[in-house]
Design a protein around this motif. Structure first.
Motif, mmCIF file in Angstrom:
data_model
loop_
_atom_site.group_PDB
_atom_site.id
_atom_site.type_symbol
_atom_site.label_atom_id
_atom_site.label_comp_id
_atom_site.label_asym_id
_atom_site.label_seq_id
_atom_site.Cartn_x
_atom_site.Cartn_y
_atom_site.Cartn_z
ATOM 1 N N ASP A 256 4.321 7.118 -0.692
ATOM 2 C CA ASP A 256 4.590 8.303 0.134
ATOM 3 C C ASP A 256 4.900 7.909 1.565
ATOM 4 N N LEU A 257 4.069 7.035 2.132
ATOM 5 C CA LEU A 257 4.264 6.642 3.520
ATOM 6 C C LEU A 257 5.526 5.803 3.682
ATOM 7 N N ALA A 258 5.809 4.936 2.710
ATOM 8 C CA ALA A 258 7.012 4.099 2.789
ATOM 9 C C ALA A 258 8.274 4.952 2.817
ATOM 10 N N VAL A 259 8.355 5.946 1.931
ATOM 11 C CA VAL A 259 9.547 6.795 1.884
ATOM 12 C C VAL A 259 9.669 7.628 3.156
ATOM 13 N N GLU A 260 8.550 8.160 3.652
ATOM 14 C CA GLU A 260 8.588 8.923 4.893
ATOM 15 C C GLU A 260 9.044 8.054 6.061
ATOM 16 N N ALA A 261 8.498 6.849 6.137
ATOM 17 C CA ALA A 261 8.832 5.966 7.249
ATOM 18 C C ALA A 261 10.302 5.573 7.224
ATOM 19 N N LEU A 262 10.820 5.258 6.048
ATOM 20 C CA LEU A 262 12.238 4.922 5.935
ATOM 21 C C LEU A 262 13.105 6.142 6.245
ATOM 22 N N GLY A 263 12.718 7.283 5.707
ATOM 23 C CA GLY A 263 13.515 8.479 5.890
ATOM 24 C C GLY A 263 13.559 8.968 7.321
ATOM 25 N N ARG A 264 12.494 8.745 8.083
ATOM 26 C CA ARG A 264 12.436 9.202 9.466
ATOM 27 C C ARG A 264 12.947 8.164 10.460
ATOM 28 N N GLY A 265 13.409 7.034 9.955
ATOM 29 C CA GLY A 265 13.944 6.024 10.852
ATOM 30 C C GLY A 265 12.898 5.225 11.589
ATOM 31 N N LEU A 266 11.675 5.188 11.053
ATOM 32 C CA LEU A 266 10.619 4.409 11.680
ATOM 33 C C LEU A 266 10.852 2.920 11.512
ATOM 34 N N CYS A 267 11.329 2.505 10.344
ATOM 35 C CA CYS A 267 11.414 1.085 10.018
ATOM 36 C C CYS A 267 12.673 0.798 9.219
ATOM 37 N N HIS A 268 12.967 -0.493 9.090
ATOM 38 C CA HIS A 268 14.070 -0.925 8.239
ATOM 39 C C HIS A 268 13.556 -1.424 6.895
ATOM 40 N N SER A 269 12.421 -2.106 6.891
ATOM 41 C CA SER A 269 11.850 -2.653 5.660
ATOM 42 C C SER A 269 10.379 -2.290 5.572
ATOM 43 N N VAL A 270 9.878 -2.201 4.335
ATOM 44 C CA VAL A 270 8.479 -1.869 4.080
ATOM 45 C C VAL A 270 7.924 -2.822 3.036
ATOM 46 N N GLN A 271 6.682 -3.271 3.252
ATOM 47 C CA GLN A 271 5.975 -4.039 2.236
ATOM 48 C C GLN A 271 4.863 -3.171 1.684
ATOM 49 N N ILE A 272 4.783 -3.052 0.353
ATOM 50 C CA ILE A 272 3.684 -2.351 -0.289
ATOM 51 C C ILE A 272 3.119 -3.236 -1.391
ATOM 52 N N GLU A 273 1.906 -2.916 -1.840
ATOM 53 C CA GLU A 273 1.196 -3.901 -2.665
ATOM 54 C C GLU A 273 0.252 -3.218 -3.642
ATOM 55 N N THR A 274 0.172 -3.776 -4.837
ATOM 56 C CA THR A 274 -0.864 -3.402 -5.794
ATOM 57 C C THR A 274 -1.706 -4.630 -6.088
ATOM 58 N N GLY A 275 -2.918 -4.424 -6.552
ATOM 59 C CA GLY A 275 -3.809 -5.546 -6.838
ATOM 60 C C GLY A 275 -4.375 -5.481 -8.244
ATOM 61 N N ASP A 276 -5.416 -6.269 -8.462
ATOM 62 C CA ASP A 276 -6.148 -6.272 -9.736
ATOM 63 C C ASP A 276 -5.325 -6.770 -10.915
ATOM 64 N N TRP A 277 -4.389 -7.680 -10.676
ATOM 65 C CA TRP A 277 -3.607 -8.252 -11.762
ATOM 66 C C TRP A 277 -4.154 -9.611 -12.219
ATOM 67 N N ASP A 278 -5.251 -10.061 -11.645
ATOM 68 C CA ASP A 278 -5.756 -11.413 -11.928
ATOM 69 C C ASP A 278 -6.729 -11.366 -13.096
ATOM 70 N N THR A 279 -6.191 -11.360 -14.314
ATOM 71 C CA THR A 279 -6.978 -11.089 -15.517
ATOM 72 C C THR A 279 -7.443 -12.374 -16.198
ATOM 73 N N HIS A 280 -8.348 -13.084 -15.544
ATOM 74 C CA HIS A 280 -8.943 -14.267 -16.177
ATOM 75 C C HIS A 280 -9.852 -13.855 -17.324
ATOM 76 N N THR A 281 -10.356 -12.647 -17.288
ATOM 77 C CA THR A 281 -11.106 -12.085 -18.404
ATOM 78 C C THR A 281 -10.408 -10.806 -18.846
ATOM 79 N N MET A 282 -10.392 -10.565 -20.132
ATOM 80 C CA MET A 282 -9.820 -9.348 -20.711
ATOM 81 C C MET A 282 -8.391 -9.099 -20.231
ATOM 82 N N ASN A 283 -7.498 -9.965 -20.685
ATOM 83 C CA ASN A 283 -6.091 -9.826 -20.311
ATOM 84 C C ASN A 283 -5.488 -8.509 -20.800
#
Length: 417
Positions: A256-283
């Protein structure tokens, strides 16, 4: 006599110093681009996903513990789908035409920090900027917050003055809201909000101090970057209500914030991130993670397609490339905890402006990266290994940046061919 606005004062005062800074300090990356400039949304799925759950199907391959599912074809893309992961099929049914899948991307590391730096910057070097920071410096240095970082893992390098991190408590809100930026001291009283006259005195003091520092030190880049950041901070405040968006670390909130920021001319690029992909147990947890991710990714693409772009009749999606990476893959076989450990070969996606329905690269039946023709992207026994530098350079070329000025390595031309 009316007091000057923040913008008018900065343009009449700081720009005498700051404009020269933007043209000289960052001049080496402000050259005319070699291709159409594109915004960048850089998504990191942190921890290391298992590409066999969607992007690199290996059902029934001996020596690989692959998840349940069947291979569906979407144009040039073969994708693993399953009833338990409906959002994967839904995403590709809707957006395969503007999606390139990259397989067999070699990061040559099984350590999270090293692999993340390599896949995001295209180099193993500490201090190197990531591809979104470079793109912002080339195309958006005059914007209020050229590189908006919503996640944790990003590298601004020499372009730190162009980067804005929201952080876990949203420093964007802290900057814009006087209740947070000027908190009351010693009791429940209103914060002190400077009048126009007080602001003018503060600005005059800051400008005089900056002039003294520059006179004493010459072309001090730290002082110059500080002055330029004041100009961008002023523009950020004029956007203002971007800070009213409630922000947390969830992927959907970042979208939501990335699209708003791009749409309003706040920034040129955005980095966003998800986690919890490190499945050493229960892949098997990779299944729900993939399903949730592709559901949110479809939301992002739809939001970019619905938002007006910078030119008449265009949409943000027409101007934006979305890059999805994970710094690691997972091993072919399950371990004793039914998990999978780190693997130095991963997969990626590039979506949106300038992107076509294309499959790039491949892995063997042992999940090793296969050599490819970097122009066509097809597996070629006489080709080259598909390395992190090739991928990062290819993204820069797609974004309208000369990759040779930033990364040593031939670009993956297939991303923009």
């Amino acid at each position: 006599m009316a007091h000057p606005t923040r913008r008018s004062w900065l343009r009449s005062s700081f720009l005498a110093l700051g404009a020269a800074t933007l043209l000289t300090r960052h001049g080496e990356v402000r050259a005319a681009p070699r291709a159409k400039p594109r915004r960048l949304v850089l998504i990191l799925n942190s921890g290391g996903w298992d590409p066999t759950y969607a992007l690199d199907p290996k059902p029934g391959v001996g020596g690989i513990d692959a998840p349940a599912g069947a291979v569906d074809t979407y144009g040039d893309l073969e994708i693993l789908t399953d009833a338990s992961r409906p959002n994967i099929a839904a995403y590709f049914a809707a957006h395969a035409g503007i999606t390139t899948v990259v397989r067999g991307l070699q990061v040559n590391s099984v350590a999270h920090p090293d692999a993340a730096r390599r896949v995001l910057t295209g180099t193993p070097n500490d201090g190197a900027p990531d591809i979104a920071a470079i793109t912002s410096a080339v195309h958006g240095a005059d914007m209020p917050a050229p590189y908006l970082i919503l996640g944790r893992t990003a590298y601004s390098g020499p372009y730190a003055s162009l980067a804005a991190r929201t952080g876990s408590v949203n420093q964007v809100v802290t900057l814009l809201d006087p209740i947070y930026s000027l908190p009351p001291i010693g009791g429940p009283v209103l914060p002190h909000i400077p009048s126009d006259a007080e602001e003018e005195l503060v600005r005059a003091h800051v400008l005089a101090r900056a002039e003294r520092e520059l006179a004493a030190s010459g072309a001090n880049t730290r002082v110059q970057d500080f002055i330029a950041s004041l100009q961008r901070g002023d523009l950020l405040r004029e956007i203002g209500d971007i800070g009213e968006i409630e922000f947390d670390r969830s992927f959907d909130a970042q979208i939501d914030l990335a699209v708003e920021a791009l749409g309003r001319g706040l920034c040129h690029s955005v980095q966003i991130e998800t986690g919890d992909w490190d499945t050493h147990t229960m892949n098997a947890a990779q299944g729900p993670s993939h399903d949730a991710f592709f559901g949110s990714l479809a939301t992002l693409v739809a939001a970019l397609a619905a938002r007006d772009g910078s030119s008449q009749g265009s949409k943000l999606l027409d101007e934006t490339a979305v890059v999805v990476v994970s710094e690691l893959g997972r091993t072919p076989r399950l371990n004793s905890d039914m998990g999978k450990d780190h693997w130095p070969v991963t997969a990626a996606m590039v979506i949106g402006s300038g992107v076509t329905n294309r499959s790039v690269g491949a892995t063997s039946n042992q999940l090793a990266g296969e050599p490819v023709d970097l122009t066509t992207g097809k597996p070629d026994k006489n080709g080259k290994p598909l390395l992190y530098a090739n991928f990062a350079a290819g993204v820069l070329a797609l974004a309208g940046v000369d990759p040779g000025e930033h990364i040593v390595g031939e670009p993956l031309h297939a991303l923009s061919a």
